[in-house]
Design a protein around this motif. Structure first.
Motif, PDB file in Angstrom:
ATOM      1  N   THR A  80      65.310  32.623  35.949  1.00  0.00           N
ATOM      2  CA  THR A  80      63.950  32.099  35.748  1.00  0.00           C
ATOM      3  C   THR A  80      62.914  33.203  35.558  1.00  0.00           C
ATOM      4  N   HIS A  81      63.163  34.362  36.155  1.00  0.00           N
ATOM      5  CA  HIS A  81      62.226  35.496  36.044  1.00  0.00           C
ATOM      6  C   HIS A  81      62.948  36.748  36.514  1.00  0.00           C
ATOM      7  N   GLY A  82      62.285  37.893  36.414  1.00  0.00           N
ATOM      8  CA  GLY A  82      62.990  39.157  36.594  1.00  0.00           C
ATOM      9  C   GLY A  82      63.080  39.714  38.001  1.00  0.00           C
ATOM     10  N   HIS A  83      62.708  38.955  39.027  1.00  0.00           N
ATOM     11  CA  HIS A  83      62.878  39.469  40.392  1.00  0.00           C
ATOM     12  C   HIS A  83      64.365  39.581  40.736  1.00  0.00           C
ATOM     13  N   LEU A  84      64.688  40.607  41.543  1.00  0.00           N
ATOM     14  CA  LEU A  84      66.101  40.872  41.831  1.00  0.00           C
ATOM     15  C   LEU A  84      66.801  39.736  42.559  1.00  0.00           C
ATOM     16  N   ASP A  85      66.046  38.950  43.343  1.00  0.00           N
ATOM     17  CA  ASP A  85      66.723  37.841  44.029  1.00  0.00           C
ATOM     18  C   ASP A  85      67.066  36.713  43.049  1.00  0.00           C
ATOM     19  N   HIS A  86      66.721  36.921  41.758  1.00  0.00           N
ATOM     20  CA  HIS A  86      67.082  35.951  40.715  1.00  0.00           C
ATOM     21  C   HIS A  86      67.981  36.545  39.619  1.00  0.00           C
ATOM     22  N   ILE A  87      67.910  37.866  39.409  1.00  0.00           N
ATOM     23  CA  ILE A  87      68.771  38.469  38.360  1.00  0.00           C
ATOM     24  C   ILE A  87      69.754  39.511  38.913  1.00  0.00           C
ATOM     25  N   THR A 152      53.393  30.397  36.577  1.00  0.00           N
ATOM     26  CA  THR A 152      52.754  31.650  37.004  1.00  0.00           C
ATOM     27  C   THR A 152      53.377  32.094  38.319  1.00  0.00           C
ATOM     28  N   HIS A 153      53.649  33.400  38.394  1.00  0.00           N
ATOM     29  CA  HIS A 153      54.343  33.961  39.555  1.00  0.00           C
ATOM     30  C   HIS A 153      53.880  35.408  39.690  1.00  0.00           C
ATOM     31  N   SER A 154      54.467  36.165  40.611  1.00  0.00           N
ATOM     32  CA  SER A 154      54.033  37.543  40.808  1.00  0.00           C
ATOM     33  C   SER A 154      54.737  38.516  39.855  1.00  0.00           C
ATOM     34  N   LEU A 174      62.073  27.141  40.781  1.00  0.00           N
ATOM     35  CA  LEU A 174      61.926  28.470  41.397  1.00  0.00           C
ATOM     36  C   LEU A 174      61.428  29.451  40.356  1.00  0.00           C
ATOM     37  N   ASP A 175      60.600  30.421  40.638  1.00  0.00           N
ATOM     38  CA  ASP A 175      59.586  30.592  41.682  1.00  0.00           C
ATOM     39  C   ASP A 175      58.235  30.434  41.005  1.00  0.00           C
ATOM     40  N   LYS A 176      57.249  29.953  41.720  1.00  0.00           N
ATOM     41  CA  LYS A 176      55.934  29.863  41.079  1.00  0.00           C
ATOM     42  C   LYS A 176      54.813  29.646  42.080  1.00  0.00           C
ATOM     43  N   GLY A 390      53.119  34.803  45.490  1.00  0.00           N
ATOM     44  CA  GLY A 390      53.541  34.229  44.212  1.00  0.00           C
ATOM     45  C   GLY A 390      54.145  32.845  44.369  1.00  0.00           C
ATOM     46  N   HIS A 391      54.067  32.287  45.581  1.00  0.00           N
ATOM     47  CA  HIS A 391      54.772  31.022  45.853  1.00  0.00           C
ATOM     48  C   HIS A 391      53.808  29.919  46.301  1.00  0.00           C
ATOM     49  N   LEU A 392      54.129  28.711  45.904  1.00  0.00           N
ATOM     50  CA  LEU A 392      53.317  27.540  46.249  1.00  0.00           C
ATOM     51  C   LEU A 392      53.220  27.342  47.749  1.00  0.00           C
TER      52      LEU A 392
HETATM   53 ZN   LIG Z   1      60.258  35.647  42.411  1.00  0.00          ZN
END
Ligand SMILES: [Zn+2]
Length: 449
Positions: A80-87, A152-154, A174-176, A390-392
């Motif tokens: 979903t985005h480039g944070h390490l906990d996702h990629i 929108t996220h961090s 996830l995540d926004k 960066g989270h709701l």
């Molecule tokens: Zn994230």
């Protein structure tokens, strides 16, 4: 059409996210992340050469062995985005699947970097760029479609993927945060979420980012963090000693604000640290952010040390180094500065600006505490928590349920304690635990249709 969800990772922790959705015989995997705290707790562990199974045993990457219980073929891997906990686990797991990695352009660039660093596995997966607002058909049935909705996220270029099936849409949330005035990029596309909630069969299932589900109210816009940062830096404009700032190197909008305000107060900003150079350099090359021509970015230890020497020779009062180490990571730049291991010498009264919150996890909390103490012992004055998440928070979760009206909801991106606020909120909206509100853990299958 049968619809089944495999909750693989990130349902007992914030980290190592991975979820698979099966629609008939087509499977799409959302995220393949790393739990960095499980890596950092071991001193000097290099994961590049490690085997997947060892990393699975450590709890660092998702245990994807449950995928063999899903009857179908993986058609796409969608971070979903480039944070390490996702990629961060793509380099260790993606090669097991004969499927492309499909993501937004900035995310794909970061995935490329991850794959280039990998030493153990050779991943032959195609890398496919898809922008927010675009769709792609999945499998051969002609009935399943993947759509990216802008969120929108961090980190820039974050999306929420939506899998459209004949039984309704599966929205992977996830995540926004809900930002209507982001510093870089477009506002969150709430109009599209509301449409998805009302068209065709509506939303069959919503998988939600519960990081801040126990927090009341709404998450503020990046615009608010930017003004807070401006206030802090303008207030020290007349200080004639050292000012150092740190933030998430992947947080391009924040780095951009830091660079701008450094210039405003008459200092030359300089980005220091390997990840600072990588993320900002990539964002600039891809046209996501414009930085001043004379902005230095240095990643290598030697060039960083040379820059510090230059700053010490020419005068600390003319510079604002933006460095890594906002969580007190032992090997990061700021921690090394605290230990007196760099040529940059802190004096009594020098300012250290943390434009980051502490990730609420005992390892981070301990390391950050230690870093602040070390910096304090050198005489530094600490400005902390100049940040928005960066989270709701709860009101954002309420708005998402209202927009999507999902038949089923699955809380994710937390542990059991973290889910509790979301369970309360969803229950108040008429969902019932065990019926259409599915609190689960890693390694489960949920058959929805
Ligand atoms: Zn994230």
């Amino acid at each position: 059409m049968e619809i089944e969800i495999a909750t693989i990772g990130g349902y007992e922790e914030v980290g190592r996210q991975m979820t698979a959705v099966r629609a008939g015989t087509d499977i799409v995997i959302f995220d393949m992340g790393l739990n960095l705290s499980k890596v950092l707790i071991h001193d000097n562990l290099r994961t590049e050469g490690m085997h997947s199974l060892d990393l699975i045993d450590m709890g660092a990457i998702p245990d994807d062995r449950i995928m063999s219980d899903l009857e179908g073929d993986v058609k796409a891997i969608v971070p979903t985005h480039g944070h390490l906990d996702h990629i961060g686990a793509i380099s260790k797991l993606a090669h097991r699947y004969d499927a492309p990695v499909v993501a937004s352009p900035f995310t794909i660039e970061l995935v490329k970097g991850e794959l280039a660093d990998e030493q153990k596995f050779d991943s032959g997966n195609d890398l496919v760029k898809m922008d927010a607002g675009e769709t792609m058909s999945i499998g051969d049935s002609g009935k399943v479609e993947l759509e990216f909705v802008n969120v929108t996220h961090s980190i820039i270029d974050a999306i929420n993927p939506v899998l459209h099936t004949p039984e309704g849409a599966i929205v992977y949330g996830l995540d926004k945060r809900m930002d209507h005035t982001p510093v870089i990029g477009d506002p969150i596309d709430m109009k599209r979420f509301r449409e998805i909630g009302r068209e065709g069969e509506g939303v069959l299932c919503y998988i939600e980012d519960c990081t801040n589900a126990n927090k009341k109210g709404r998450t503020q816009s990046e615009r608010v963090a930017r003004e807070h940062l401006r206030d802090v830096l303008y207030s020290v404009e007349d200080y004639d000693g050292g000012i150092v700032a740190t933030t998430f190197s992947s947080h391009i909008a924040r780095v951009k604000s830091l660079v701008e305000f450094a210039k405003d107060i008459g200092r030359q900003p300089v980005l220091l640290g390997r990840s600072m150079e990588q993320y900002s350099g990539t964002a600039e090359r891809m046209g996501f952010a414009e930085f001043p021509d004379d902005l230095g970015m240095f990643g290598h230890r030697n060039s960083v040390d040379r820059t510090f020497e230059r700053i010490m020779n020419e005068g600390k009062e003319d510079y604002l180094p933006v460095v890594t180490g906002h969580q007190g990571e032992p090997r990061a730049m700021l921690t090394r500065m605290g230990r007196g291991e760099t040529p940059y010498e802190l004096d009594d009264g020098d300012k250290v600006v943390f434009s980051a919150g502490i990730i609420p996890e005992p390892t981070n909390e301990g390391q950050r505490y230690q870093a602040e103490k070390l910096l304090g012992m050198q005489g530094a004055r600490i400005y902390s928590d100049i940040h928005v998440s960066g989270h709701l928070r709860q009101e954002g979760h309420y708005e998402m349920l209202d927009a999507l009206q999902p038949q089923h909801v699955i809380p994710a991106h937390q542990n059991m304690k973290g889910f509790s606020g979301y369970v309360d909120l969803a229950s108040n909206q008429g969902y019932k635990l065990g019926r259409d509100l599915h609190v689960t853990c890693n390694g489960n299958l949920i058959q929805l249709v």
